[in-house]
Motif scaffolding. Structure first.
Motif, PDB file in Angstrom:
ATOM      1  N   MET A 218       0.933  -1.089   0.150  1.00  0.00           N
ATOM      2  CA  MET A 218      -0.116  -0.183  -0.082  1.00  0.00           C
ATOM      3  C   MET A 218       0.827   1.264  -0.025  1.00  0.00           C
ATOM      4  SD  MET A 218      -3.123   0.757   2.463  1.00  0.00           S
ATOM      5  CE  MET A 218      -2.820  -0.720   3.235  1.00  0.00           C
ATOM      6  N   PRO A 219       0.660   2.037  -0.833  1.00  0.00           N
ATOM      7  CA  PRO A 219       1.525   3.182  -1.020  1.00  0.00           C
ATOM      8  C   PRO A 219       1.197   4.130   0.210  1.00  0.00           C
ATOM      9  CG  PRO A 219       0.481   2.934  -3.095  1.00  0.00           C
ATOM     10  CD  PRO A 219      -0.273   1.948  -2.020  1.00  0.00           C
ATOM     11  N   LEU A 220       2.025   5.198   0.387  1.00  0.00           N
ATOM     12  CA  LEU A 220       2.091   6.214   1.590  1.00  0.00           C
ATOM     13  C   LEU A 220       1.158   7.262   1.409  1.00  0.00           C
ATOM     14  CD1 LEU A 220       5.969   5.774   1.312  1.00  0.00           C
ATOM     15  CD2 LEU A 220       4.578   4.658   2.772  1.00  0.00           C
ATOM     16  N   PRO A 221       0.358   7.565   2.221  1.00  0.00           N
ATOM     17  CA  PRO A 221      -0.697   8.809   2.273  1.00  0.00           C
ATOM     18  C   PRO A 221       0.162   9.920   2.000  1.00  0.00           C
ATOM     19  CG  PRO A 221      -0.403   7.901   4.636  1.00  0.00           C
ATOM     20  CD  PRO A 221       0.569   7.030   3.626  1.00  0.00           C
ATOM     21  N   ALA A 222      -0.383  10.896   1.007  1.00  0.00           N
ATOM     22  CA  ALA A 222       0.333  12.075   0.631  1.00  0.00           C
ATOM     23  C   ALA A 222       0.560  13.022   1.726  1.00  0.00           C
ATOM     24  CB  ALA A 222      -0.670  12.623  -0.472  1.00  0.00           C
ATOM     25  N   LYS A 223      -0.625  12.837   2.693  1.00  0.00           N
ATOM     26  CA  LYS A 223      -0.349  13.967   3.778  1.00  0.00           C
ATOM     27  C   LYS A 223       1.001  13.811   4.689  1.00  0.00           C
ATOM     28  CE  LYS A 223      -4.341  16.139   5.364  1.00  0.00           C
ATOM     29  NZ  LYS A 223      -5.723  15.785   5.627  1.00  0.00           N
ATOM     30  N   ALA A 224       1.049  12.373   5.101  1.00  0.00           N
ATOM     31  CA  ALA A 224       2.333  11.985   5.801  1.00  0.00           C
ATOM     32  C   ALA A 224       3.416  12.262   4.889  1.00  0.00           C
ATOM     33  CB  ALA A 224       2.122  10.550   6.076  1.00  0.00           C
ATOM     34  N   PHE A 225       3.312  11.919   3.600  1.00  0.00           N
ATOM     35  CA  PHE A 225       4.433  12.150   2.843  1.00  0.00           C
ATOM     36  C   PHE A 225       4.930  13.624   2.820  1.00  0.00           C
ATOM     37  CE2 PHE A 225       6.162  13.662  -1.301  1.00  0.00           C
ATOM     38  CZ  PHE A 225       7.291  12.900  -1.739  1.00  0.00           C
ATOM     39  N   GLN A 226       3.858  14.599   2.794  1.00  0.00           N
ATOM     40  CA  GLN A 226       4.319  16.153   2.834  1.00  0.00           C
ATOM     41  C   GLN A 226       5.165  16.457   4.097  1.00  0.00           C
ATOM     42  OE1 GLN A 226       4.080  17.841   0.249  1.00  0.00           O
ATOM     43  NE2 GLN A 226       1.933  17.751  -0.932  1.00  0.00           N
ATOM     44  N   ARG A 227       4.385  15.899   5.241  1.00  0.00           N
ATOM     45  CA  ARG A 227       5.016  16.075   6.531  1.00  0.00           C
ATOM     46  C   ARG A 227       6.537  15.593   6.468  1.00  0.00           C
ATOM     47  NH1 ARG A 227       2.225  13.200   9.964  1.00  0.00           N
ATOM     48  NH2 ARG A 227       0.248  13.255   8.753  1.00  0.00           N
ATOM     49  N   TRP A 228       6.820  14.394   5.951  1.00  0.00           N
ATOM     50  CA  TRP A 228       8.125  13.855   6.023  1.00  0.00           C
ATOM     51  C   TRP A 228       8.951  14.740   5.361  1.00  0.00           C
ATOM     52  CZ3 TRP A 228      10.366  11.768   1.605  1.00  0.00           C
ATOM     53  CH2 TRP A 228      11.653  11.200   1.655  1.00  0.00           C
ATOM     54  N   LEU A 229       8.443  15.127   4.065  1.00  0.00           N
ATOM     55  CA  LEU A 229       9.395  15.764   3.021  1.00  0.00           C
ATOM     56  C   LEU A 229       9.614  17.140   3.796  1.00  0.00           C
ATOM     57  CD1 LEU A 229      10.535  15.776   0.167  1.00  0.00           C
ATOM     58  CD2 LEU A 229       8.540  16.953  -0.383  1.00  0.00           C
ATOM     59  N   HIS A 230       8.789  18.047   4.478  1.00  0.00           N
ATOM     60  CA  HIS A 230       9.094  19.053   5.112  1.00  0.00           C
ATOM     61  C   HIS A 230      10.219  18.873   6.064  1.00  0.00           C
ATOM     62  CE1 HIS A 230       8.497  23.151   6.497  1.00  0.00           C
ATOM     63  NE2 HIS A 230       8.539  22.769   7.623  1.00  0.00           N
ATOM     64  N   GLY A 231       9.998  17.764   6.738  1.00  0.00           N
ATOM     65  CA  GLY A 231      11.013  17.412   7.640  1.00  0.00           C
ATOM     66  C   GLY A 231      12.432  17.332   7.308  1.00  0.00           C
ATOM     67  N   ILE A 232      12.658  16.490   5.828  1.00  0.00           N
ATOM     68  CA  ILE A 232      13.802  16.347   5.325  1.00  0.00           C
ATOM     69  C   ILE A 232      14.394  17.450   4.634  1.00  0.00           C
ATOM     70  CG2 ILE A 232      13.176  15.180   3.202  1.00  0.00           C
ATOM     71  CD1 ILE A 232      14.951  12.843   3.795  1.00  0.00           C
ATOM     72  N   ALA A 233      13.457  18.119   3.791  1.00  0.00           N
ATOM     73  CA  ALA A 233      14.055  19.080   3.066  1.00  0.00           C
ATOM     74  C   ALA A 233      13.107  20.470   3.212  1.00  0.00           C
ATOM     75  CB  ALA A 233      14.023  18.682   1.638  1.00  0.00           C
TER      76      ALA A 233
ATOM     77  N   ALA B  15       4.434   6.650  -4.075  1.00  0.00           N
ATOM     78  CA  ALA B  15       5.161   5.156  -3.988  1.00  0.00           C
ATOM     79  C   ALA B  15       6.263   5.162  -2.930  1.00  0.00           C
ATOM     80  CB  ALA B  15       5.574   4.808  -5.347  1.00  0.00           C
ATOM     81  N   GLU B  16       6.612   3.851  -2.592  1.00  0.00           N
ATOM     82  CA  GLU B  16       7.820   3.778  -1.629  1.00  0.00           C
ATOM     83  C   GLU B  16       8.982   4.184  -2.333  1.00  0.00           C
ATOM     84  OE1 GLU B  16       5.180   1.625  -2.240  1.00  0.00           O
ATOM     85  OE2 GLU B  16       4.692   0.930  -0.081  1.00  0.00           O
TER      86      GLU B  16
ATOM     87  N   PRO C  40       6.376  -3.432  -1.961  1.00  0.00           N
ATOM     88  CA  PRO C  40       6.938  -3.376  -0.576  1.00  0.00           C
ATOM     89  C   PRO C  40       6.263  -3.758   0.672  1.00  0.00           C
ATOM     90  CG  PRO C  40       7.499  -1.528  -1.815  1.00  0.00           C
ATOM     91  CD  PRO C  40       6.308  -2.244  -2.583  1.00  0.00           C
ATOM     92  N   GLU C  41       5.063  -3.403   0.717  1.00  0.00           N
ATOM     93  CA  GLU C  41       4.069  -4.103   1.736  1.00  0.00           C
ATOM     94  C   GLU C  41       3.901  -5.591   1.857  1.00  0.00           C
ATOM     95  OE1 GLU C  41       2.613  -2.678  -0.734  1.00  0.00           O
ATOM     96  OE2 GLU C  41       0.482  -3.664  -0.742  1.00  0.00           O
ATOM     97  N   VAL C  42       4.143  -6.240   0.863  1.00  0.00           N
ATOM     98  CA  VAL C  42       3.884  -7.779   0.748  1.00  0.00           C
ATOM     99  C   VAL C  42       5.275  -8.259   1.129  1.00  0.00           C
ATOM    100  CG1 VAL C  42       3.589  -9.750  -0.871  1.00  0.00           C
ATOM    101  CG2 VAL C  42       2.369  -7.535  -1.044  1.00  0.00           C
ATOM    102  N   ALA C  43       6.412  -7.632   0.671  1.00  0.00           N
ATOM    103  CA  ALA C  43       7.824  -7.995   1.278  1.00  0.00           C
ATOM    104  C   ALA C  43       7.907  -8.039   2.829  1.00  0.00           C
ATOM    105  CB  ALA C  43       8.944  -7.027   0.647  1.00  0.00           C
ATOM    106  N   ILE C  44       7.350  -6.859   3.388  1.00  0.00           N
ATOM    107  CA  ILE C  44       7.211  -6.828   4.751  1.00  0.00           C
ATOM    108  C   ILE C  44       6.188  -7.898   5.472  1.00  0.00           C
ATOM    109  CG2 ILE C  44       6.908  -4.998   6.715  1.00  0.00           C
ATOM    110  CD1 ILE C  44       8.836  -3.908   5.209  1.00  0.00           C
TER     111      ILE C  44
END
Lengths: 245, 249
Positions: B1-16, B45-46, B168-172
Motif C-alpha cells: 500500500m503506497p504512502l498517504p500524501a499527507k504524511a509524505f508532505q510532513r516527512w518531506l518538510h522534515g527532510i528538506a 510510491a515507496e 514493498p508491503e507484501v515484502a514486509i
C-alpha cells in the motif's frame, strides 16, 4: 445502418489489401494479401450497388451470389490454413487442411452447387432477398442453401477456436494475443451468424451486424499479428533467440 | 500500500524544509509529473521516498519507517540469516564459487587464496532474487501465511515471485510471517541496497564462504535447474512467436 456497416467492412478490407501490396510484391506471405483481396471482393459483392450490375453482366441468374459464397469459402479456408499453421494447432490443422478438412470443404462446395442448380434464379436480387418468394421449391430450398453457405465458415471457426483461445491465454507478445483474441471473436461471431440464420427473418439486421462483425474481427485480428511482425522486425526480434537479449 | 500524501508532505518538510518541489525532483531524479500524479491521487510510491531520501543523504529504510505502516523498519536488530544472504547472490556467482572451490579450475588465479573474494559478487537484487529470497525463508507454509496475512491470492503471490517483483508491503508481510528481519524483502526487490538495510559489507560473501561444499553444490544445482527451465520456456515462446509471425505476418 445497413449500408454504413457494409461500406465500413469493405473500406477496412480494401485498405488492408492496399497496405499489403508492397509485401505481396516482395513475396512475403502472399496468401495474406489474397485473404484481404478475397475479403474485399466479398465486400464488393455484398453491396447492392455493385451486386446488381455484376450479376447482370453474369447473366442475371444470381451467379454473383454463388460466386460470393465460393469467395467466402476460399477466404475462410486460407485464413484457417494460415492460422492453424501459425499457431501450431495440429488438431485444427487436420480438421481444416488434412484429409478430413478437404473432404468437408468438398462436401460443402458440392452441396452448394447442387442447391444452386436446383433453385430457380431468374432475377438478380442481392442477398437472394426475393428469391424465396418466387416459387414453392425455392422457398423450401433456400434455408438449406444458407445453411450450407454459412455452415462451412462455422465449421472452420469451431475448428480454430480452441487454438485461438489457447494463444489468447499464453505468454506470447501482447499484439499476437490481441490478434488471436480478435480472431476468436470473429469465430464466435461467425457461429452466431449461423445460428441467427435459423431465426430469420425476424433478425435481419442483427444477422447483418453479426456477419459484418465477423469479417471485421478476422481482418483486424490478422492486421494485429501483422503489426506484431512489423514491430518484431523493428527491434530485430524475429528469428533471434530470446537468450541473446 | 503506497504512502498517504499527507504524511509524505510532513516527512518531506522534515527532510528538506526549504526546498521547492521542483528542486526535490531535480535532485532526486523523480519525474515531476510522476510526483504530482502521486500527490493528486493521495498515494506516494515507496520508491519515491527512497529516491528523495538518497538525494538528501537520509537512510531510505529509516525514512520509510517514518510512515505508520513501516514503523517496524526502525528496529534493525534482527540480522539477515545466512540463507537470506546467500539467496541474494546471483546464480552465476554461486556457480563461480562452486568452480573456485573445486580447485581444478584451469584459470591461474584459483591457486590464490580462494577466500579473498577473488571475484566481487554482483549486486544483491539479481534476476531471481525475490523468489530465491522467499525460498530461503520458507518453512513450507510461508506462502499460505502471507496470502492470509496480506490478503493476496496465492496464485498472484506466485506470479509476483516468478516475475521477480513484490510490492514493498507484501515484502514486509512476508518477512513478518517468516519471523526474519524486515528489510530482507526490500533488498531482494532492489528497493533499497544491502548497505542501506544495515547489512554488514561482505556479509553475503562471508555467508557463502561458510557454506559447506555439499550444500553449495545442491543449491547451485537447484538454481541452475530453475534457470534452465526459465530459458527453455523463453525459447519455446520465442519459437512459437516466430512461427506465428512467419505464417501470418
Amino acid at each position: 445502418m445497413r449500408e454504413i456497416l457494409q461500406w465500413t467492412t469493405l473500406i477496412v478490407c480494401a485498405a488492408a489489401t492496399a497496405a499489403r501490396i508492397p509485401s505481396a510484391l516482395r513475396g512475403t506471405n502472399r496468401s495474406l494479401f489474397f485473404i484481404f483481396l478475397l475479403a474485399t471482393a466479398a465486400g464488393v459483392l455484398s453491396l447492392d450497388v455493385f451486386y446488381l450490375p455484376i450479376d447482370r453482366a453474369l447473366g442475371g441468374i444470381n451467379l454473383a451470389s454463388f460466386l460470393l459464397r465460393l469467395i467466402v469459402f476460399a477466404a475462410i479456408y486460407l485464413v484457417a490454413y494460415r492460422v492453424s499453421r501459425a499457431f501450431g494447432a495440429r488438431d485444427a490443422y487436420a480438421l481444416i487442411s488434412g484429409r478430413i478438412g478437404l473432404s468437408v470443404l468438398g462436401l460443402f462446395s458440392a452441396a452448394l452447387v447442387t442447391l444452386f442448380l436446383l433453385m430457380d434464379f431468374s432475377a438478380s436480387s442481392a442477398g437472394l432477398a426475393d428469391t424465396g418468394g418466387r416459387s414453392q421449391r425455392n422457398a423450401a430450398l433456400l434455408p438449406y442453401y444458407w445453411a450450407t453457405a454459412r455452415g462451412y465458415p462455422t465449421y472452420i471457426s469451431l475448428a480454430l477456436l480452441p487454438s485461438l483461445v489457447r494463444t489468447l491465454g499464453s505468454r506470447l507478445p501482447a499484439l499476437v494475443r490481441a490478434g488471436a483474441g480478435l480472431m476468436a471473436a470473429g469465430a464466435v461471431a461467425t457461429t452466431a451468424g449461423f445460428l441467427l440464420e435459423f431465426a430469420a427473418p425476424a433478425f435481419a439486421l442483427e444477422r447483418l451486424v453479426v456477419n459484418n462483425a465477423a469479417v471485421l474481427f478476422f481482418v483486424s485480428g490478422l492486421i494485429m499479428v501483422w503489426l506484431a511482425r512489423v514491430r518484431a522486425k523493428g527491434t530485430g526480434g524475429l528469428g533471434t533467440s530470446s537468450t541473446d537479449r | 500500500m503506497p504512502l498517504p500524501a499527507k504524511a509524505f508532505q510532513r516527512w518531506l518538510h522534515g527532510i528538506a524544509p526549504d526546498t521547492s518541489t521542483a528542486d526535490v525532483c531535480r535532485l532526486s531524479g523523480v519525474k515531476r509529473t510522476t510526483l504530482a500524479q502521486q500527490l493528486v491521487r493521495g498515494k506516494v510510491a515507496e520508491a519515491t521516498v527512497v529516491s528523495i531520501s538518497r538525494a538528501f543523504g537520509a537512510n531510505p529504510v529509516r525514512s520509510l519507517a517514518y510512515f505508520e505502516i513501516y514503523h517496524g523498519l526502525a528496529d534493525q536488530s534482527i540480522l539477515p540469516t545466512p540463507q537470506e544472504l546467500v539467496s541474494q547472490i546471483s546464480t552465476v556467482d554461486l556457480l563461480r564459487a562452486v568452480i573456485a572451490r573445486s580447485g581444478t579450475g584451469t584459470a591461474p588465479h584459483t591457486s590464490e587464496a580462494p577466500q579473498a573474494g577473488l571475484l566481487a559478487l554482483g549486486p544483491a537484487a539479481h534476476a531471481t532474487s525475490v523468489k530465491n529470497w522467499v525460498d530461503a525463508i520458507d518453512d513450507g507454509e510461508l506462502r499460505h501465511r502471507v496470502s492470509a496475512a496480506a490478503g493476496i491470492a496465492p496464485q498472484n503471490y506466485s506470479a509476483q515471485l516468478t516475475a521477480n517483483r513484490m510490492a514493498p508491503e507484501v515484502a514486509i508481510a512476508t518477512s513478518r510471517a517468516a519471523g526474519v528481519g524486515l528489510t530482507g524483502g526490500l533488498v531482494a526487490t532492489g528497493l533499497v541496497t544491502e548497505a542501506e538495510a544495515g547489512w554488514e559489507p561482505g556479509a553475503r560473501q562471508a555467508a557463502l564462504d561458510m557454506m559447506p561444499d555439499g550444500e553449495l553444490a545442491v543449491l547451485a544445482g537447484d538454481r541452475l535447474q530453475a534457470m534452465g527451465k526459465t530459458l527453455r520456456r523463453q525459447e519455446q515462446d520465442q519459437e512459437q512467436t516466430d512461427m506465428i509471425l512467419e505464417n501470418l505476418g
